[in-house]
Motif scaffolding. Structure first.
Motif, PDB file in Angstrom:
ATOM      1  N   LEU A 197       0.792  -1.153   0.007  1.00 21.73           N
ATOM      2  CA  LEU A 197       0.162   0.316  -0.155  1.00 21.73           C
ATOM      3  C   LEU A 197       0.581   1.279   0.377  1.00 21.73           C
ATOM      4  O   LEU A 197       0.894   2.173  -0.173  1.00 21.73           O
ATOM      5  N   ALA A 198       1.921   1.107   0.460  1.00 24.73           N
ATOM      6  CA  ALA A 198       3.012   2.573   0.903  1.00 24.73           C
ATOM      7  C   ALA A 198       3.296   2.749  -0.548  1.00 24.73           C
ATOM      8  O   ALA A 198       4.501   3.145  -0.945  1.00 24.73           O
ATOM      9  N   LEU A 199       4.003   1.664  -1.165  1.00 23.00           N
ATOM     10  CA  LEU A 199       4.231   1.614  -2.931  1.00 23.00           C
ATOM     11  C   LEU A 199       3.914   2.264  -3.796  1.00 23.00           C
ATOM     12  O   LEU A 199       3.910   2.762  -4.108  1.00 23.00           O
ATOM     13  N   GLU A 202      11.480   8.121   8.634  1.00 24.11           N
ATOM     14  CA  GLU A 202      10.260   6.999   8.926  1.00 24.11           C
ATOM     15  C   GLU A 202       8.841   7.362  10.663  1.00 24.11           C
ATOM     16  O   GLU A 202       8.041   7.389  10.652  1.00 24.11           O
ATOM     17  N   PHE A 203      10.555   6.640  11.625  1.00 27.32           N
ATOM     18  CA  PHE A 203      10.136   6.964  12.630  1.00 27.32           C
ATOM     19  C   PHE A 203       9.540   7.813  13.305  1.00 27.32           C
ATOM     20  O   PHE A 203       8.325   8.406  13.954  1.00 27.32           O
ATOM     21  N   VAL A 204      10.827   9.311  12.657  1.00 28.72           N
ATOM     22  CA  VAL A 204       9.989  10.264  13.327  1.00 28.72           C
ATOM     23  C   VAL A 204       8.853  10.730  12.825  1.00 28.72           C
ATOM     24  O   VAL A 204       7.696  12.062  12.647  1.00 28.72           O
ATOM     25  N   CYS A 205       8.551  10.551  11.575  1.00 27.62           N
ATOM     26  CA  CYS A 205       7.051  11.040  10.378  1.00 27.62           C
ATOM     27  C   CYS A 205       6.020   9.865  11.014  1.00 27.62           C
ATOM     28  O   CYS A 205       5.036   9.979  11.310  1.00 27.62           O
ATOM     29  N   GLY A 206       6.324   8.996  11.462  1.00 26.56           N
ATOM     30  CA  GLY A 206       5.207   8.395  11.448  1.00 26.56           C
ATOM     31  C   GLY A 206       4.979   9.017  13.773  1.00 26.56           C
ATOM     32  O   GLY A 206       3.333   9.156  13.795  1.00 26.56           O
ATOM     33  N   THR A 207       5.403   9.231  14.173  1.00 29.25           N
ATOM     34  CA  THR A 207       5.731  10.108  15.316  1.00 29.25           C
ATOM     35  C   THR A 207       4.631  11.013  15.126  1.00 29.25           C
ATOM     36  O   THR A 207       4.007  11.349  16.170  1.00 29.25           O
ATOM     37  N   MET A 208       5.014  12.031  14.467  1.00 28.03           N
ATOM     38  CA  MET A 208       4.029  13.367  14.043  1.00 28.03           C
ATOM     39  C   MET A 208       2.615  13.279  13.627  1.00 28.03           C
ATOM     40  O   MET A 208       2.341  13.687  14.195  1.00 28.03           O
ATOM     41  N   VAL A 255      -4.063   3.624   7.569  1.00 27.81           N
ATOM     42  CA  VAL A 255      -3.586   5.058   7.429  1.00 27.81           C
ATOM     43  C   VAL A 255      -2.512   5.530   7.636  1.00 27.81           C
ATOM     44  O   VAL A 255      -1.838   6.006   7.279  1.00 27.81           O
ATOM     45  N   LEU A 256      -2.316   5.891   9.516  1.00 26.95           N
ATOM     46  CA  LEU A 256      -1.002   6.564   9.088  1.00 26.95           C
ATOM     47  C   LEU A 256       0.350   5.576   9.748  1.00 26.95           C
ATOM     48  O   LEU A 256       0.928   6.009   8.734  1.00 26.95           O
ATOM     49  N   PRO A 257       0.684   4.088   9.527  1.00 29.49           N
ATOM     50  CA  PRO A 257       0.924   3.547   8.908  1.00 29.49           C
ATOM     51  C   PRO A 257       1.998   3.660   7.750  1.00 29.49           C
ATOM     52  O   PRO A 257       3.017   3.743   7.810  1.00 29.49           O
ATOM     53  N   VAL A 258       0.312   3.514   6.873  1.00 29.56           N
ATOM     54  CA  VAL A 258       1.503   3.237   5.448  1.00 29.56           C
ATOM     55  C   VAL A 258       1.890   5.216   5.110  1.00 29.56           C
ATOM     56  O   VAL A 258       3.013   5.105   3.987  1.00 29.56           O
ATOM     57  N   LEU A 259       1.158   6.387   5.247  1.00 26.05           N
ATOM     58  CA  LEU A 259       1.931   7.490   5.091  1.00 26.05           C
ATOM     59  C   LEU A 259       3.089   7.097   6.526  1.00 26.05           C
ATOM     60  O   LEU A 259       3.526   8.539   5.073  1.00 26.05           O
ATOM     61  N   ALA A 260       3.186   7.551   7.315  1.00 28.17           N
ATOM     62  CA  ALA A 260       4.372   7.570   7.624  1.00 28.17           C
ATOM     63  C   ALA A 260       5.440   6.563   6.645  1.00 28.17           C
ATOM     64  O   ALA A 260       7.099   6.706   6.449  1.00 28.17           O
ATOM     65  N   LEU A 261       5.408   5.328   6.128  1.00 26.58           N
ATOM     66  CA  LEU A 261       6.245   4.924   5.194  1.00 26.58           C
ATOM     67  C   LEU A 261       6.680   6.146   3.805  1.00 26.58           C
ATOM     68  O   LEU A 261       7.749   6.093   3.735  1.00 26.58           O
ATOM     69  N   ALA A 262       5.095   6.185   3.559  1.00 25.84           N
ATOM     70  CA  ALA A 262       4.785   6.614   1.608  1.00 25.84           C
ATOM     71  C   ALA A 262       5.622   8.068   2.401  1.00 25.84           C
ATOM     72  O   ALA A 262       6.052   8.546   0.515  1.00 25.84           O
ATOM     73  N   LEU A 301       9.339  -2.318   8.843  1.00 29.37           N
ATOM     74  CA  LEU A 301       9.999  -2.970  10.283  1.00 29.37           C
ATOM     75  C   LEU A 301      10.375  -2.142  11.329  1.00 29.37           C
ATOM     76  O   LEU A 301       9.945  -2.592  12.583  1.00 29.37           O
ATOM     77  N   VAL A 302      10.648  -0.903  10.705  1.00 34.04           N
ATOM     78  CA  VAL A 302      10.789   0.261  12.127  1.00 34.04           C
ATOM     79  C   VAL A 302       9.050   0.506  12.584  1.00 34.04           C
ATOM     80  O   VAL A 302       9.214   0.948  13.687  1.00 34.04           O
ATOM     81  N   VAL A 303       8.449   1.473  11.427  1.00 38.41           N
ATOM     82  CA  VAL A 303       6.891   1.645  11.449  1.00 38.41           C
ATOM     83  C   VAL A 303       6.152   0.462  12.296  1.00 38.41           C
ATOM     84  O   VAL A 303       4.966   0.627  12.655  1.00 38.41           O
ATOM     85  N   GLU A 304       6.019  -0.468  11.965  1.00 35.54           N
ATOM     86  CA  GLU A 304       5.196  -1.940  12.738  1.00 35.54           C
ATOM     87  C   GLU A 304       5.721  -1.804  14.216  1.00 35.54           C
ATOM     88  O   GLU A 304       4.588  -1.650  14.731  1.00 35.54           O
ATOM     89  N   THR A 305       6.305  -1.678  14.329  1.00 33.55           N
ATOM     90  CA  THR A 305       6.873  -1.088  16.362  1.00 33.55           C
ATOM     91  C   THR A 305       6.221   0.014  16.550  1.00 33.55           C
ATOM     92  O   THR A 305       6.067  -0.367  17.412  1.00 33.55           O
ATOM     93  N   LEU A 306       6.492   0.486  16.287  1.00 35.08           N
ATOM     94  CA  LEU A 306       6.162   2.028  16.258  1.00 35.08           C
ATOM     95  C   LEU A 306       4.328   2.047  16.529  1.00 35.08           C
ATOM     96  O   LEU A 306       3.817   2.799  17.920  1.00 35.08           O
ATOM     97  N   PHE A 307       3.844   1.502  15.698  1.00 36.35           N
ATOM     98  CA  PHE A 307       2.142   1.514  15.462  1.00 36.35           C
ATOM     99  C   PHE A 307       1.560  -0.232  15.927  1.00 36.35           C
ATOM    100  O   PHE A 307       0.566  -0.051  15.946  1.00 36.35           O
ATOM    101  N   ASN A 308       3.029  -0.911  16.802  1.00 38.57           N
ATOM    102  CA  ASN A 308       2.107  -1.826  17.462  1.00 38.57           C
ATOM    103  C   ASN A 308       1.391  -2.732  15.869  1.00 38.57           C
ATOM    104  O   ASN A 308       0.477  -3.295  16.185  1.00 38.57           O
ATOM    105  N   TYR A 309       2.283  -3.292  14.902  1.00 43.45           N
ATOM    106  CA  TYR A 309       1.697  -3.402  13.506  1.00 43.45           C
ATOM    107  C   TYR A 309       1.800  -4.807  13.128  1.00 43.45           C
ATOM    108  O   TYR A 309       3.480  -5.176  13.924  1.00 43.45           O
ATOM    109  N   PRO A 310       0.589  -5.894  13.376  1.00 43.30           N
ATOM    110  CA  PRO A 310       1.117  -6.988  13.652  1.00 43.30           C
ATOM    111  C   PRO A 310       1.832  -8.198  12.129  1.00 43.30           C
ATOM    112  O   PRO A 310       1.292  -8.454  11.483  1.00 43.30           O
ATOM    113  N   GLY A 311       3.003  -7.353  11.982  1.00 44.06           N
ATOM    114  CA  GLY A 311       3.642  -7.870  10.775  1.00 44.06           C
ATOM    115  C   GLY A 311       5.068  -8.341  10.992  1.00 44.06           C
ATOM    116  O   GLY A 311       5.324  -8.533  12.758  1.00 44.06           O
ATOM    117  N   VAL A 312       6.280  -7.935  10.762  1.00 38.31           N
ATOM    118  CA  VAL A 312       7.660  -9.023  10.619  1.00 38.31           C
ATOM    119  C   VAL A 312       7.744  -8.366  11.876  1.00 38.31           C
ATOM    120  O   VAL A 312       9.445  -9.048  11.951  1.00 38.31           O
TER     121      VAL A 312
END
Length: 309
Positions: free
Chosen positions: A102-104, A142-148, A179-186, A252-263
């Motif tokens: 989705l981010a791609l 991405e980590f800073v973007c996700g935090t913001m 929405v937020l994890p995809v935006l943080a990556l994209a 992998l970093v964004v998943e940790t920030l948002f507690n996303y259920p990935g690898v």
């Protein structure tokens, strides 16, 4: 085909080297997988038996060669706690693919739209705003973007959830949690690729066939779609190919920030457990997906280069 095969062989060799480095790096961390599996209460004899069971008493190169030979047959081995690594990744990796895919997609659509508009209207107010905004977007991790994004859209407004809740299927319980994890990556990749698209189109602007199309009075959309984009496509596709690795690595970093259920959670847990085989398996599977997408990008770029001649 030979032109495309050579980069693939180089990537496979680079992947094997990277996996060896990961394997050895995890071994340098204090503790080991046997101690993590048994706990602090385990005695020396019990610890030695567990290390023998896991093969940790063998030389590290022998451990790596034994593991990598199994990977080439589709066997990623077992975790220190006796679970199948293949089953673990099969349960979690589709969620990471969904997030990265989705981010791609958002990166391609957003950067193409912004880059084309920016190139065709270089003196507009919006183009002058895009210059600093895209620079900031590229510079922010991405980590800073996700935090913001969490601060603005979760804590300040309450519009979107900051934490991902998992449904019984193992995927996010609702689309709003993506929405937020995809935006943080994209967002960082949109900023970078919009600049790539703009530069590629501006390079094509001076081509004789584009100047002829302008003198003939063709509509701007026709000039862009028929006379500019096909010739700029190889450069643009190369930019997206670069973004593939950035997106799946950042996931992998964004998943940790948002507690996303990935690898991402699997990777964090395996590092904590000093389980080198799981860490290497996550890296291997992610790298394989990236290699496939890069091969597709190489094919598209080669096709676009031939078509533009």
């Amino acid at each position: 085909m030979k032109i495309l095969a050579l980069p693939m062989f180089r990537r496979i060799a680079l992947l094997v080297t990277l996996l060896a480095i990961v394997f050895f790096a995890v071994d340098l961390l204090p503790g080991n997988a046997a101690r993590s599996a048994l706990g602090r209460e385990a005695g020396p004899a019990e610890l030695a038996a567990k290390e023998h069971e896991l093969g940790l008493d063998r030389a590290l190169p022998v451990q790596f060669l034994d593991w990598i030979s199994g990977v080439f047959t589709g066997d990623f081995g077992q975790t220190a706690r006796g679970n199948s690594i293949g089953a673990l990744l099969a349960d979690k990796f589709p969620q990471t693919l969904l997030l990265g895919g989705l981010a791609l997609l958002l990166t391609i659509v957003g950067s193409l739209a912004l880059g084309c508009w920016w190139a065709m209207r270089p003196t507009a107010l919006g183009s002058r705003i895009l210059q600093p905004v895209s620079t900031v977007a590229v510079a922010v991790p991405e980590f800073v973007c996700g935090t913001m994004l969490i601060l603005v859209f979760s804590l300040a407004t309450g519009w979107l959830p900051a934490v991902t809740i998992t449904s019984r299927s193992g995927f996010p319980a609702g689309p709003e949690m993506l929405v937020l994890p995809v935006l943080a990556l994209a967002i960082p990749q949109i900023g970078w690729n919009a600049r790539v698209v703009r530069s590629a189109l501006l390079d094509v602007t001076a081509a004789p066939h584009v100047e002829s199309a302008v003198l003939e009075g063709l509509p701007t959309r026709t000039i862009l779609l028929r006379h500019m984009l096909p010739f700029a496509a190889p450069t643009i596709v190369a930019g997206y190919a670069t973004s593939v690795g950035m997106l799946f690595g950042g996931a992998l970093v964004v998943e940790t920030l948002f507690n996303y259920p990935g690898v991402g959670a699997v990777l964090a847990g395996s590092v904590a457990d000093r389980d080198a085989t799981v860490v290497a398996a996550v890296v291997a599977l992610t790298a394989m997906v990236i290699m496939v997408l890069l091969a597709v990008a190489d094919f598209v770029r080669a096709w676009a280069s031939r078509s533009a001649r």
